[in-house]
Design a protein around this motif. Structure first.
Motif, PDB file in Angstrom:
ATOM      1  N   GLY A  64       0.832  -1.201   0.000  1.00  0.00           N
ATOM      2  CA  GLY A  64       0.000   0.000   0.000  1.00  0.00           C
ATOM      3  C   GLY A  64       0.862   1.245   0.000  1.00  0.00           C
ATOM      4  O   GLY A  64       1.467   1.580   1.018  1.00  0.00           O
ATOM      5  N   SER A  65       0.924   1.932  -1.151  1.00  0.00           N
ATOM      6  CA  SER A  65       1.830   3.074  -1.279  1.00  0.00           C
ATOM      7  C   SER A  65       1.129   4.408  -1.474  1.00  0.00           C
ATOM      8  O   SER A  65       1.779   5.450  -1.390  1.00  0.00           O
ATOM      9  N   GLY A  66      -0.186   4.388  -1.749  1.00  0.00           N
ATOM     10  CA  GLY A  66      -0.862   5.652  -1.979  1.00  0.00           C
ATOM     11  C   GLY A  66      -0.192   6.427  -3.087  1.00  0.00           C
ATOM     12  O   GLY A  66       0.158   5.876  -4.132  1.00  0.00           O
ATOM     13  N   GLU A  88      -0.040  -0.382  -5.319  1.00  0.00           N
ATOM     14  CA  GLU A  88      -1.246   0.408  -5.100  1.00  0.00           C
ATOM     15  C   GLU A  88      -2.367  -0.090  -6.006  1.00  0.00           C
ATOM     16  O   GLU A  88      -2.135  -0.375  -7.181  1.00  0.00           O
ATOM     17  N   VAL A  89      -3.561  -0.222  -5.453  1.00  0.00           N
ATOM     18  CA  VAL A  89      -4.711  -0.678  -6.240  1.00  0.00           C
ATOM     19  C   VAL A  89      -5.350   0.458  -7.028  1.00  0.00           C
ATOM     20  O   VAL A  89      -6.083   0.210  -7.990  1.00  0.00           O
ATOM     21  N   ASP A  90      -5.088   1.701  -6.630  1.00  0.00           N
ATOM     22  CA  ASP A  90      -5.639   2.858  -7.324  1.00  0.00           C
ATOM     23  C   ASP A  90      -4.630   3.338  -8.366  1.00  0.00           C
ATOM     24  O   ASP A  90      -3.573   3.861  -8.021  1.00  0.00           O
ATOM     25  N   ALA A  91      -4.961   3.178  -9.638  1.00  0.00           N
ATOM     26  CA  ALA A  91      -4.023   3.508 -10.715  1.00  0.00           C
ATOM     27  C   ALA A  91      -3.669   4.988 -10.730  1.00  0.00           C
ATOM     28  O   ALA A  91      -2.522   5.359 -11.011  1.00  0.00           O
ATOM     29  N   ASP A  92      -4.632   5.846 -10.428  1.00  0.00           N
ATOM     30  CA  ASP A  92      -4.360   7.286 -10.429  1.00  0.00           C
ATOM     31  C   ASP A  92      -3.365   7.653  -9.336  1.00  0.00           C
ATOM     32  O   ASP A  92      -2.460   8.478  -9.552  1.00  0.00           O
ATOM     33  N   GLU A  93      -3.520   7.065  -8.156  1.00  0.00           N
ATOM     34  CA  GLU A  93      -2.576   7.340  -7.071  1.00  0.00           C
ATOM     35  C   GLU A  93      -1.181   6.842  -7.433  1.00  0.00           C
ATOM     36  O   GLU A  93      -0.176   7.498  -7.131  1.00  0.00           O
ATOM     37  N   LEU A  94      -1.113   5.695  -8.078  1.00  0.00           N
ATOM     38  CA  LEU A  94       0.198   5.164  -8.475  1.00  0.00           C
ATOM     39  C   LEU A  94       0.859   6.073  -9.506  1.00  0.00           C
ATOM     40  O   LEU A  94       2.074   6.284  -9.463  1.00  0.00           O
ATOM     41  N   PHE A 112       6.879   0.400  -9.838  1.00  0.00           N
ATOM     42  CA  PHE A 112       5.495   0.755  -9.531  1.00  0.00           C
ATOM     43  C   PHE A 112       4.582  -0.379  -9.970  1.00  0.00           C
ATOM     44  O   PHE A 112       4.461  -0.675 -11.148  1.00  0.00           O
ATOM     45  N   GLU A 113       3.945  -1.012  -8.997  1.00  0.00           N
ATOM     46  CA  GLU A 113       3.101  -2.170  -9.254  1.00  0.00           C
ATOM     47  C   GLU A 113       1.632  -1.823  -8.989  1.00  0.00           C
ATOM     48  O   GLU A 113       1.247  -1.499  -7.869  1.00  0.00           O
ATOM     49  N   HIS A 114       0.822  -1.920 -10.038  1.00  0.00           N
ATOM     50  CA  HIS A 114      -0.616  -1.674  -9.894  1.00  0.00           C
ATOM     51  C   HIS A 114      -1.317  -2.993  -9.596  1.00  0.00           C
ATOM     52  O   HIS A 114      -1.190  -3.961 -10.352  1.00  0.00           O
ATOM     53  N   GLY A 115      -2.037  -3.042  -8.488  1.00  0.00           N
ATOM     54  CA  GLY A 115      -2.752  -4.266  -8.141  1.00  0.00           C
ATOM     55  C   GLY A 115      -2.638  -4.581  -6.665  1.00  0.00           C
ATOM     56  O   GLY A 115      -2.143  -3.778  -5.867  1.00  0.00           O
ATOM     57  N   ASP A 116      -3.102  -5.750  -6.300  1.00  0.00           N
ATOM     58  CA  ASP A 116      -3.105  -6.191  -4.914  1.00  0.00           C
ATOM     59  C   ASP A 116      -1.686  -6.478  -4.442  1.00  0.00           C
ATOM     60  O   ASP A 116      -0.958  -7.261  -5.053  1.00  0.00           O
ATOM     61  N   ALA A 117      -1.291  -5.857  -3.334  1.00  0.00           N
ATOM     62  CA  ALA A 117       0.084  -5.979  -2.860  1.00  0.00           C
ATOM     63  C   ALA A 117       0.432  -7.403  -2.463  1.00  0.00           C
ATOM     64  O   ALA A 117       1.566  -7.857  -2.671  1.00  0.00           O
ATOM     65  N   ILE A 118      -0.507  -8.115  -1.878  1.00  0.00           N
ATOM     66  CA  ILE A 118      -0.223  -9.468  -1.405  1.00  0.00           C
ATOM     67  C   ILE A 118      -0.035 -10.414  -2.581  1.00  0.00           C
ATOM     68  O   ILE A 118       0.792 -11.335  -2.529  1.00  0.00           O
ATOM     69  N   GLU A 119      -0.750 -10.182  -3.647  1.00  0.00           N
ATOM     70  CA  GLU A 119      -0.524 -10.962  -4.861  1.00  0.00           C
ATOM     71  C   GLU A 119       0.794 -10.558  -5.515  1.00  0.00           C
ATOM     72  O   GLU A 119       1.512 -11.396  -6.061  1.00  0.00           O
TER      73      GLU A 119
END
Length: 222
Positions: A64-66, A88-94, A112-119
């Motif tokens: 979770g990086s916001g 980060e799951v929010d593409a705009d925040e990433l 920069f990874e878009h998606g679920d951090a645990i995955e």
């Protein structure tokens, strides 16, 4: 921080001795204040940088990086050849995180990874010298389990929001850790479960940093 159990004077004093910010951090702080975005704040941010320096971190992973606030604080400690993995799951925040780190001159050491951090962490081999857990509170234990084996001896797992986080009820967390049966919400149960998990892990030693909204620091000792 007046609504948290942490004394305001502690936060204020910590800021006076924290590393100096720069224009990009100041802009990020202003953005967080304007939008009510929950960053760790400059006192904890400066402390995260210190942790990264103390463990001589080459690689950092964030759950979770916001918009990149914590990563920006740690980036100078990682060095030109290091790696920061932001999730980060929010593409705009990433995208905002990418822009801020680029403007600070740190984008070359960031992934920069878009998606679920645990995955996402499952796709990475260790080691990660510093791990920041700041995703959904009820998934903190899941995050720790996903990254535990990738933290080397001497590495640190840092988890935010141990004392305050939206619906978190601090007294319920304390009661749960004491073994009491209370009608706690999901967030409170998640934080209590995390503290119980890392506190009972013989491979880690854990302490609480009374800054921001409460930060647990777990250092791998074996």
């Amino acid at each position: 921080m007046d609504e948290t159990p942490l004394p305001a004077i502690t936060e204020q004093f910590a800021r006076t001795i924290a590393p100096e910010s720069d224009p990009v951090i100041e802009e990020m702080d202003a953005k967080a204040d304007l939008e009510g975005f929950p960053t760790v704040g400059p006192a904890v941010g400066g402390w995260l940088r210190l942790v990264a320096r103390m463990v001589d971190a080459d690689r950092v992973f964030e759950f979770g990086s916001g918009f990149g606030y914590s990563a920006y604080w740690m980036a100078p400690a990682v060095g030109d050849d290091g790696q920061l993995v932001l999730t980060e799951v929010d593409a705009d925040e990433l995208d905002e995180a990418r822009e801020f780190l680029d403007r600070g001159g740190f984008a070359d050491r960031a992934t920069f990874e878009h998606g679920d951090a645990i995955e996402t962490v499952d796709r990475y081999d260790g080691p990660f010298d510093v791990v920041l857990i700041d995703n959904e509170k009820h998934r903190y234990v899941e995050a720790f389990e996903a990254v535990r084996s990738k933290v080397p001896v001497g590495g640190a797992v840092v988890a935010d929001n141990m004392i305050a986080a939206g619906p978190l009820e601090f007294e319920d967390v304390r009661a749960l850790l004491a073994g009491d049966d209370v009608d706690a919400n999901e967030t409170s149960r998640g934080i209590a479960a995390y503290l119980d998990r890392v506190g009972g892990d013989p491979a880690f030693e854990t302490g609480l940093l009374p800054l921001g909204e409460g930060v647990a620091v777990s250092v791998r000792v074996e």
